[in-house]
Design a protein around this motif. Structure first.
Motif, PDB file in Angstrom:
ATOM      1  N   UNK A  61       1.376  -1.085   0.311  1.00  0.00           N
ATOM      2  CA  UNK A  61      -0.225  -0.298  -0.078  1.00  0.00           C
ATOM      3  C   UNK A  61       1.141   1.395   0.172  1.00  0.00           C
ATOM      4  N   UNK A  62       2.363   0.734   0.632  1.00  0.00           N
ATOM      5  CA  UNK A  62       3.040   2.307   0.591  1.00  0.00           C
ATOM      6  C   UNK A  62       3.750   2.504  -0.147  1.00  0.00           C
ATOM      7  N   UNK A  63       3.836   1.841  -1.811  1.00  0.00           N
ATOM      8  CA  UNK A  63       4.768   1.878  -2.647  1.00  0.00           C
ATOM      9  C   UNK A  63       4.363   2.739  -3.293  1.00  0.00           C
ATOM     10  N   UNK A  64       2.835   3.421  -3.447  1.00  0.00           N
ATOM     11  CA  UNK A  64       3.605   4.377  -4.204  1.00  0.00           C
ATOM     12  C   UNK A  64       4.140   5.495  -3.687  1.00  0.00           C
ATOM     13  N   UNK A  65       4.339   6.032  -2.746  1.00  0.00           N
ATOM     14  CA  UNK A  65       5.788   7.252  -3.118  1.00  0.00           C
ATOM     15  C   UNK A  65       7.185   6.648  -3.244  1.00  0.00           C
ATOM     16  N   UNK A  66       7.595   5.414  -3.660  1.00  0.00           N
ATOM     17  CA  UNK A  66       8.020   4.926  -3.977  1.00  0.00           C
ATOM     18  C   UNK A  66       8.414   5.032  -6.392  1.00  0.00           C
ATOM     19  N   UNK A  67       6.672   5.516  -6.748  1.00  0.00           N
ATOM     20  CA  UNK A  67       6.117   6.142  -7.845  1.00  0.00           C
ATOM     21  C   UNK A  67       6.183   4.785  -8.406  1.00  0.00           C
ATOM     22  N   UNK A  68       5.687   3.275  -7.798  1.00  0.00           N
ATOM     23  CA  UNK A  68       5.111   2.204  -7.900  1.00  0.00           C
ATOM     24  C   UNK A  68       3.986   1.877  -7.532  1.00  0.00           C
ATOM     25  N   UNK A  69       3.148   1.637  -9.044  1.00  0.00           N
ATOM     26  CA  UNK A  69       1.383   1.737  -7.832  1.00  0.00           C
ATOM     27  C   UNK A  69       0.733   0.465  -7.900  1.00  0.00           C
ATOM     28  N   UNK A  70       0.534  -0.164  -6.479  1.00  0.00           N
ATOM     29  CA  UNK A  70      -0.191  -1.250  -7.188  1.00  0.00           C
ATOM     30  C   UNK A  70      -1.244  -1.041  -5.791  1.00  0.00           C
ATOM     31  N   UNK A  71      -1.875  -1.942  -5.497  1.00  0.00           N
ATOM     32  CA  UNK A  71      -3.542  -1.670  -5.152  1.00  0.00           C
ATOM     33  C   UNK A  71      -3.262  -3.877  -4.255  1.00  0.00           C
ATOM     34  N   UNK A  72      -4.075  -3.592  -3.310  1.00  0.00           N
ATOM     35  CA  UNK A  72      -3.600  -4.846  -2.287  1.00  0.00           C
ATOM     36  C   UNK A  72      -5.724  -4.999  -2.541  1.00  0.00           C
ATOM     37  N   UNK A  73      -5.634  -6.705  -2.681  1.00  0.00           N
ATOM     38  CA  UNK A  73      -7.241  -7.094  -2.541  1.00  0.00           C
ATOM     39  C   UNK A  73      -7.107  -7.492  -0.847  1.00  0.00           C
ATOM     40  N   UNK A  74      -9.159  -7.459  -1.076  1.00  0.00           N
ATOM     41  CA  UNK A  74      -9.212  -7.984   0.913  1.00  0.00           C
ATOM     42  C   UNK A  74      -8.043  -9.589   0.554  1.00  0.00           C
ATOM     43  N   UNK A  75      -7.323  -8.725   2.244  1.00  0.00           N
ATOM     44  CA  UNK A  75      -6.452 -10.130   2.746  1.00  0.00           C
ATOM     45  C   UNK A  75      -7.453 -10.971   3.042  1.00  0.00           C
ATOM     46  N   UNK A  76      -6.430 -12.648   2.735  1.00  0.00           N
ATOM     47  CA  UNK A  76      -7.660 -13.644   2.764  1.00  0.00           C
ATOM     48  C   UNK A  76      -7.257 -14.446   4.448  1.00  0.00           C
ATOM     49  N   UNK A  77      -7.968 -13.488   5.423  1.00  0.00           N
ATOM     50  CA  UNK A  77      -7.319 -13.573   7.019  1.00  0.00           C
ATOM     51  C   UNK A  77      -7.126 -15.370   7.298  1.00  0.00           C
ATOM     52  N   UNK A  78      -7.886 -16.423   6.422  1.00  0.00           N
ATOM     53  CA  UNK A  78      -8.100 -17.750   7.203  1.00  0.00           C
ATOM     54  C   UNK A  78      -6.674 -18.671   6.391  1.00  0.00           C
ATOM     55  N   UNK A  79      -6.169 -17.404   4.588  1.00  0.00           N
ATOM     56  CA  UNK A  79      -4.924 -18.117   4.361  1.00  0.00           C
ATOM     57  C   UNK A  79      -4.167 -18.083   5.340  1.00  0.00           C
ATOM     58  N   UNK A  80      -4.078 -16.919   5.557  1.00  0.00           N
ATOM     59  CA  UNK A  80      -2.851 -15.736   6.264  1.00  0.00           C
ATOM     60  C   UNK A  80      -2.615 -17.212   7.434  1.00  0.00           C
ATOM     61  N   UNK A  81      -3.859 -17.320   8.636  1.00  0.00           N
ATOM     62  CA  UNK A  81      -3.623 -18.123   9.802  1.00  0.00           C
ATOM     63  C   UNK A  81      -3.635 -19.668   9.446  1.00  0.00           C
ATOM     64  N   UNK A  82      -4.172 -19.971   8.301  1.00  0.00           N
ATOM     65  CA  UNK A  82      -4.072 -21.464   7.857  1.00  0.00           C
ATOM     66  C   UNK A  82      -2.351 -21.553   7.990  1.00  0.00           C
ATOM     67  N   UNK A  83      -1.617 -21.081   7.603  1.00  0.00           N
ATOM     68  CA  UNK A  83      -0.611 -21.358   6.808  1.00  0.00           C
ATOM     69  C   UNK A  83       0.251 -20.993   7.465  1.00  0.00           C
ATOM     70  N   UNK A  84       0.173 -20.225   9.307  1.00  0.00           N
ATOM     71  CA  UNK A  84       1.033 -20.139  10.197  1.00  0.00           C
ATOM     72  C   UNK A  84       0.573 -21.544  10.770  1.00  0.00           C
ATOM     73  N   UNK A  85      -0.234 -21.957  11.761  1.00  0.00           N
ATOM     74  CA  UNK A  85      -0.514 -22.762  12.497  1.00  0.00           C
ATOM     75  C   UNK A  85      -0.262 -24.446  11.897  1.00  0.00           C
ATOM     76  N   UNK A  86      -0.697 -24.479   9.995  1.00  0.00           N
ATOM     77  CA  UNK A  86      -0.471 -25.699   9.613  1.00  0.00           C
ATOM     78  C   UNK A  86       1.390 -26.305  10.200  1.00  0.00           C
TER      79      UNK A  86
END
Length: 450
Positions: A61-86
């Protein structure tokens, strides 16, 4: 009664104590929860895995300050969580199997001392020539009216939730700072209620003030505020908060309580076991980690106030040596305990804060260097990070160091080593080459300014 040469209570850093040097002894581990302790299962490791994901989202999200245009889709919380605890959850069973296959008896029930060096484990009593007590700590549950009527979370449970609703956080320490960063980076609205005038009050006041300002731009932060009651409301909770400007009612779907931790010694029957405790419930031990009962040693959160895994690991290595070599008992040569807070921005510290130096009337000089004064800081477009060093003007040794900004926990390491080895600011500043244009130049410049 079953008798052992050595019984270890707690399978966090206590589990690290046993190695091949104990293979000739009859040993046992008592752990009523999961092997790996707080750090592996509900502390350092999983929380930092979440922080890495949060950093990735925030950086994008902060990359625009460097001239890089980005966007972040909604974070898949369950995928993040399950990666950790798996990755984490299977480690408990494999650790138990490993110990049992290698001749260590494992008790999975809670144990209490019923007499010095006599342990009650369910229906069985066991004794040992030597005990190592490493039972760790747990979250403090504050005495807030109505808290028992609502569903609340602590650091033990918050990482396993199913979704990310707006949440209220009671507490302004490192746990609030880290989870505030994680959940806000994933798109959650956060309200933090802090009793003190700043967040991270244990940090140097200049660092604490900078972090409070930055956090207040991301979250709703109520300072000098106290939660006087909570109650269920709809699908969530309502908290009554007394602030300097009056009383407020904070509503949220989820409540996170993180006001500190306490040693688990109250669950151990420590007094029956002859163990002396301090006013905070920690086991009293000498510099070699011997307790008031001969043959009983203690380490980690059960004995010290640091609540740092790296300190507990160092103590585990020391206690191992002392148990095996009673004629050559050692103490920790370095009591400098550096903490880090993996929030945004990252924070790391070691030694005296400036307010402690003033309070204790310690003569000191200090310098502060902004990340923006370095070439790499320019590249980062960082305008808020800085490194601060305190030194003794007579001895010219480092009294303390405090860094807020990217990679702070790594940048502070040469200053930790300098303090441990008693090096002067001249030696560390002038006699060491710092790679240009690496971020370590912010440390070099702070030292040269002294």
């Amino acid at each position: 009664m079953r008798h052992y040469d050595l019984v270890v209570l707690g399978a966090g850093s206590g589990n690290m104590l046993l190695n091949e040097e104990f293979d000739h002894l009859r040993t046992a581990i008592v752990e009523p929860d999961r092997f790996g302790g707080t750090c592996l299962n509900r502390g350092c490791i999983p929380s930092k895995m979440f922080v890495i994901a949060a950093d990735a989202a925030e950086d994008a999200r902060a990359a625009e300050r460097l001239g890089v245009r980005t966007s972040v889709a909604p974070v898949d919380w369950k995928a993040v969580r399950d990666r950790v605890f798996s990755r984490i959850d299977p480690l408990h069973e494999s650790a138990v199997d490993y110990r049992r296959k290698n001749g260590v008896d494992v008790y999975t029930e809670e144990a209490r001392f019923v007499a010095p060096k006599v342990l009650q484990v369910k229906d069985e009593r066991i004794t040992a020539d030597t005990f190592a007590v490493a039972v760790g700590s747990r979250p403090v549950i504050p005495d807030i009216p109505g808290l028992e009527t609502v569903a609340y979370h602590t650091s033990d449970t918050i990482m396993r939730i199913d979704d990310l609703p707006p949440m209220a956080v009671i507490g302004g320490g490192f746990i609030a700072a880290e989870f505030g960063h994680v959940f806000s980076a994933f798109g959650t609205d956060i309200t933090i209620v802090q009793r003190g005038p700043r967040l991270l009050m244990a940090e140097d006041e200049q660092v604490s003030a900078r972090f409070t300002k930055l956090a207040s731009q991301r979250h709703r932060v109520l300072l000098d505020a106290e939660v006087t009651s909570v109650e269920p409301r709809g699908d969530g909770v309502a908290a009554t908060v007394v602030c300097p400007d009056g009383e407020h009612v904070i509503e949220a779907n989820l409540l996170l309580v993180c006001v500190g931790r306490r040693p688990n010694t109250d669950r151990l029957g420590a007094v029956a076991g002859g163990l002396e405790l301090d006013e905070h419930g920690h086991i009293a031990a000498d510099s070699a980690y011997r307790t008031s009962v001969p043959g009983v040693w203690a380490l980690g959160d059960a004995v010290n106030h640091f609540q740092l895994k790296h300190m507990a690991n160092a103590e585990s290595r020391l206690v191992r040596h002392n148990i095996l070599h009673p004629q050559d008992v050692r103490t920790l040569t370095n009591r400098v305990a550096p903490p880090a807070v993996f929030t945004s921005p990252q924070i790391a510290s070691v030694g005296l804060t400036e307010q402690e130096a003033r309070r204790d009337k310690v003569d000191y000089r200090t310098s502060v260097r902004d990340y923006a004064d370095t070439a790499y800081g320019w590249a980062l477009e960082d305008t808020t990070g800085f490194a601060k060093v305190l030194a003794d003007p007579a001895e010219r040794t480092i009294l303390g160091a405090h860094i807020i900004g990217p990679q702070a926990a790594t940048l502070i390491q040469p200053l930790i080593q300098a303090m441990a080895m008693g090096l002067t600011v001249d030696q560390v500043g002038h006699e060491v080459l710092y790679i240009h244009p690496a971020l370590t130049e912010v440390v070099e410049q702070a030292l040269l300014a002294l």
